[in-house]
Scaffold this motif. Structure first.
Motif, mmCIF file in Angstrom:
data_model
loop_
_atom_site.group_PDB
_atom_site.id
_atom_site.type_symbol
_atom_site.label_atom_id
_atom_site.label_comp_id
_atom_site.label_asym_id
_atom_site.label_seq_id
_atom_site.Cartn_x
_atom_site.Cartn_y
_atom_site.Cartn_z
ATOM 1 N N THR A 88 0.728 -1.222 0.061
ATOM 2 C CA THR A 88 -0.054 -0.008 0.153
ATOM 3 C C THR A 88 0.956 1.267 -0.075
ATOM 4 O O THR A 88 2.062 1.242 0.539
ATOM 5 N N GLU A 89 0.597 2.204 -0.849
ATOM 6 C CA GLU A 89 1.436 3.639 -0.742
ATOM 7 C C GLU A 89 0.509 4.907 -0.349
ATOM 8 O O GLU A 89 -0.674 4.620 -0.818
ATOM 9 N N ILE A 90 1.094 5.647 0.126
ATOM 10 C CA ILE A 90 0.434 6.786 0.659
ATOM 11 C C ILE A 90 1.383 7.900 -0.140
ATOM 12 O O ILE A 90 2.542 8.056 0.115
ATOM 13 N N TYR A 91 0.727 8.804 -0.799
ATOM 14 C CA TYR A 91 1.280 9.847 -1.530
ATOM 15 C C TYR A 91 0.960 11.253 -0.987
ATOM 16 O O TYR A 91 -0.264 11.406 -0.752
ATOM 17 N N VAL A 92 1.803 11.998 -0.434
ATOM 18 C CA VAL A 92 1.523 13.165 0.108
ATOM 19 C C VAL A 92 2.202 14.196 -0.656
ATOM 20 O O VAL A 92 3.413 14.320 -0.868
ATOM 21 N N VAL A 93 1.512 15.127 -1.585
ATOM 22 C CA VAL A 93 2.140 16.247 -2.389
ATOM 23 C C VAL A 93 2.860 17.209 -1.735
ATOM 24 O O VAL A 93 2.092 17.896 -0.807
ATOM 25 N N LEU A 94 4.095 17.469 -1.818
ATOM 26 C CA LEU A 94 4.532 18.696 -0.837
ATOM 27 C C LEU A 94 4.805 20.062 -1.781
ATOM 28 O O LEU A 94 4.576 20.967 -1.133
ATOM 29 N N GLU A 95 5.179 19.788 -2.883
ATOM 30 C CA GLU A 95 5.348 20.913 -4.054
ATOM 31 C C GLU A 95 4.765 20.447 -5.204
ATOM 32 O O GLU A 95 4.788 19.413 -5.844
ATOM 33 N N GLY A 96 4.314 21.785 -6.136
ATOM 34 C CA GLY A 96 4.002 21.636 -7.381
ATOM 35 C C GLY A 96 2.338 21.398 -7.667
ATOM 36 O O GLY A 96 1.684 21.251 -6.749
ATOM 37 N N GLU A 97 2.093 21.345 -8.979
ATOM 38 C CA GLU A 97 0.746 20.985 -9.271
ATOM 39 C C GLU A 97 0.699 19.940 -10.298
ATOM 40 O O GLU A 97 1.572 19.836 -11.128
ATOM 41 N N GLY A 98 -0.430 19.007 -10.449
ATOM 42 C CA GLY A 98 -0.501 18.012 -11.303
ATOM 43 C C GLY A 98 -1.676 17.189 -11.024
ATOM 44 O O GLY A 98 -2.681 17.689 -10.675
ATOM 45 N N GLN A 99 -1.542 15.928 -11.347
ATOM 46 C CA GLN A 99 -2.411 14.872 -11.141
ATOM 47 C C GLN A 99 -1.838 13.679 -10.683
ATOM 48 O O GLN A 99 -0.634 13.234 -10.985
ATOM 49 N N VAL A 100 -2.611 12.757 -9.959
ATOM 50 C CA VAL A 100 -2.355 11.324 -9.650
ATOM 51 C C VAL A 100 -3.546 10.660 -10.380
ATOM 52 O O VAL A 100 -4.720 11.092 -10.103
ATOM 53 N N GLU A 101 -3.071 9.590 -11.130
ATOM 54 C CA GLU A 101 -3.954 8.677 -12.074
ATOM 55 C C GLU A 101 -3.888 7.642 -11.091
ATOM 56 O O GLU A 101 -3.051 6.694 -10.659
ATOM 57 N N LEU A 102 -5.394 7.038 -10.675
ATOM 58 C CA LEU A 102 -5.463 5.953 -9.864
ATOM 59 C C LEU A 102 -6.624 5.003 -10.863
ATOM 60 O O LEU A 102 -7.643 5.308 -11.138
ATOM 61 N N ASP A 103 -6.181 3.874 -11.260
ATOM 62 C CA ASP A 103 -7.025 3.048 -12.202
ATOM 63 C C ASP A 103 -7.530 3.736 -13.327
ATOM 64 O O ASP A 103 -8.766 3.609 -13.474
ATOM 65 N N GLY A 104 -7.079 4.604 -13.750
ATOM 66 C CA GLY A 104 -7.305 5.385 -15.106
ATOM 67 C C GLY A 104 -7.918 6.724 -14.758
ATOM 68 O O GLY A 104 -8.403 7.269 -15.748
ATOM 69 N N VAL A 105 -8.497 6.993 -13.645
ATOM 70 C CA VAL A 105 -9.054 8.270 -13.249
ATOM 71 C C VAL A 105 -8.080 9.005 -12.706
ATOM 72 O O VAL A 105 -7.329 8.895 -11.824
ATOM 73 N N THR A 106 -7.958 10.506 -13.434
ATOM 74 C CA THR A 106 -7.192 11.260 -12.733
ATOM 75 C C THR A 106 -7.735 12.444 -11.577
ATOM 76 O O THR A 106 -8.825 12.682 -11.717
ATOM 77 N N HIS A 107 -6.871 12.616 -10.694
ATOM 78 C CA HIS A 107 -7.220 13.528 -9.606
ATOM 79 C C HIS A 107 -6.281 14.546 -9.454
ATOM 80 O O HIS A 107 -4.975 14.378 -9.470
ATOM 81 N N GLU A 108 -6.895 15.727 -9.357
ATOM 82 C CA GLU A 108 -6.057 16.940 -9.179
ATOM 83 C C GLU A 108 -5.091 16.791 -7.930
ATOM 84 O O GLU A 108 -5.492 16.263 -6.978
ATOM 85 N N ALA A 109 -3.721 17.263 -8.134
ATOM 86 C CA ALA A 109 -2.937 16.954 -7.033
ATOM 87 C C ALA A 109 -2.078 18.316 -6.976
ATOM 88 O O ALA A 109 -1.728 19.012 -7.903
ATOM 89 N N GLY A 110 -1.970 18.828 -5.595
ATOM 90 C CA GLY A 110 -1.190 20.108 -5.401
ATOM 91 C C GLY A 110 -0.808 19.888 -3.912
ATOM 92 O O GLY A 110 -1.002 18.868 -3.345
ATOM 93 N N PRO A 111 -0.060 20.991 -3.375
ATOM 94 C CA PRO A 111 0.343 20.761 -2.154
ATOM 95 C C PRO A 111 -0.650 20.230 -1.003
ATOM 96 O O PRO A 111 -1.631 20.874 -1.054
ATOM 97 N N LEU A 112 -0.100 19.290 -0.141
ATOM 98 C CA LEU A 112 -0.971 18.607 0.848
ATOM 99 C C LEU A 112 -2.044 18.143 0.457
ATOM 100 O O LEU A 112 -2.872 17.400 1.275
ATOM 101 N N SER A 113 -2.119 17.537 -1.042
ATOM 102 C CA SER A 113 -2.985 16.631 -1.580
ATOM 103 C C SER A 113 -2.423 15.218 -0.985
ATOM 104 O O SER A 113 -1.282 15.068 -1.139
ATOM 105 N N ALA A 114 -3.202 14.443 -0.429
ATOM 106 C CA ALA A 114 -2.810 13.036 -0.284
ATOM 107 C C ALA A 114 -3.825 11.759 -0.863
ATOM 108 O O ALA A 114 -4.848 12.166 -1.076
ATOM 109 N N PHE A 115 -2.922 10.864 -1.299
ATOM 110 C CA PHE A 115 -3.704 9.777 -1.837
ATOM 111 C C PHE A 115 -3.310 8.462 -1.140
ATOM 112 O O PHE A 115 -2.056 7.989 -1.151
#
Length: 120
Positions: free
Chosen positions: A60-87
């Motif tokens: 199991t992984e937990i991603y916590v975005v520290l810097e930047g802007e983008g997306q995290v793709e999970l099973d083909g669905v993209t989710h907006e990602a920016g500082p302090l977003s967690a997945f």
């Protein structure tokens, strides 16, 4: 100071910025606690660069975005990602980060290159 502790069940410390970066399927990573017994977890400082979708069968992984802007793709669905977003990414979830992101990644159990799979 890199990750330190070789005694089972002993506390360990790390300076992620002092660990030499290595290439991975997501970009560049600095991994701490991978070899610390009992291997229950590891933490990575990830700089995303041309990430390739992959999955893990055990981790199991937990991603916590520290810097930047983008997306995290999970099973083909993209989710907006920016500082302090967690997945939270359970085993079997195809995932990748997209964009100019720096993230802290926690892997449970500790990261293992043998537990990284790619679809053909």
């Amino acid at each position: 100071m890199a990750a330190s502790s070789t005694v089972p069940n002993a506390p360990a410390t790390a300076r992620l910025d002092a660990i030499e970066p290595r290439s991975c399927s997501c970009g560049q990573t600095r991994r701490a606690f991978v070899d610390v017994e009992p291997g229950t977890a590891s933490v990575h400082l990830l700089d995303v660069d041309a990430a390739i979708s992959h999955y893990h069968r055990r981790a199991t992984e937990i991603y916590v975005v520290l810097e930047g802007e983008g997306q995290v793709e999970l099973d083909g669905v993209t989710h907006e990602a920016g500082p302090l977003s967690a997945f939270l990414i359970p085993p079997g979830t195809r995932h990748r980060a997209i964009g100019e992101l720096r993230a802290l990644v926690v892997a449970i159990p500790a990261a293992d290159d043998e537990d990284e799979y790619f679809d053909a």
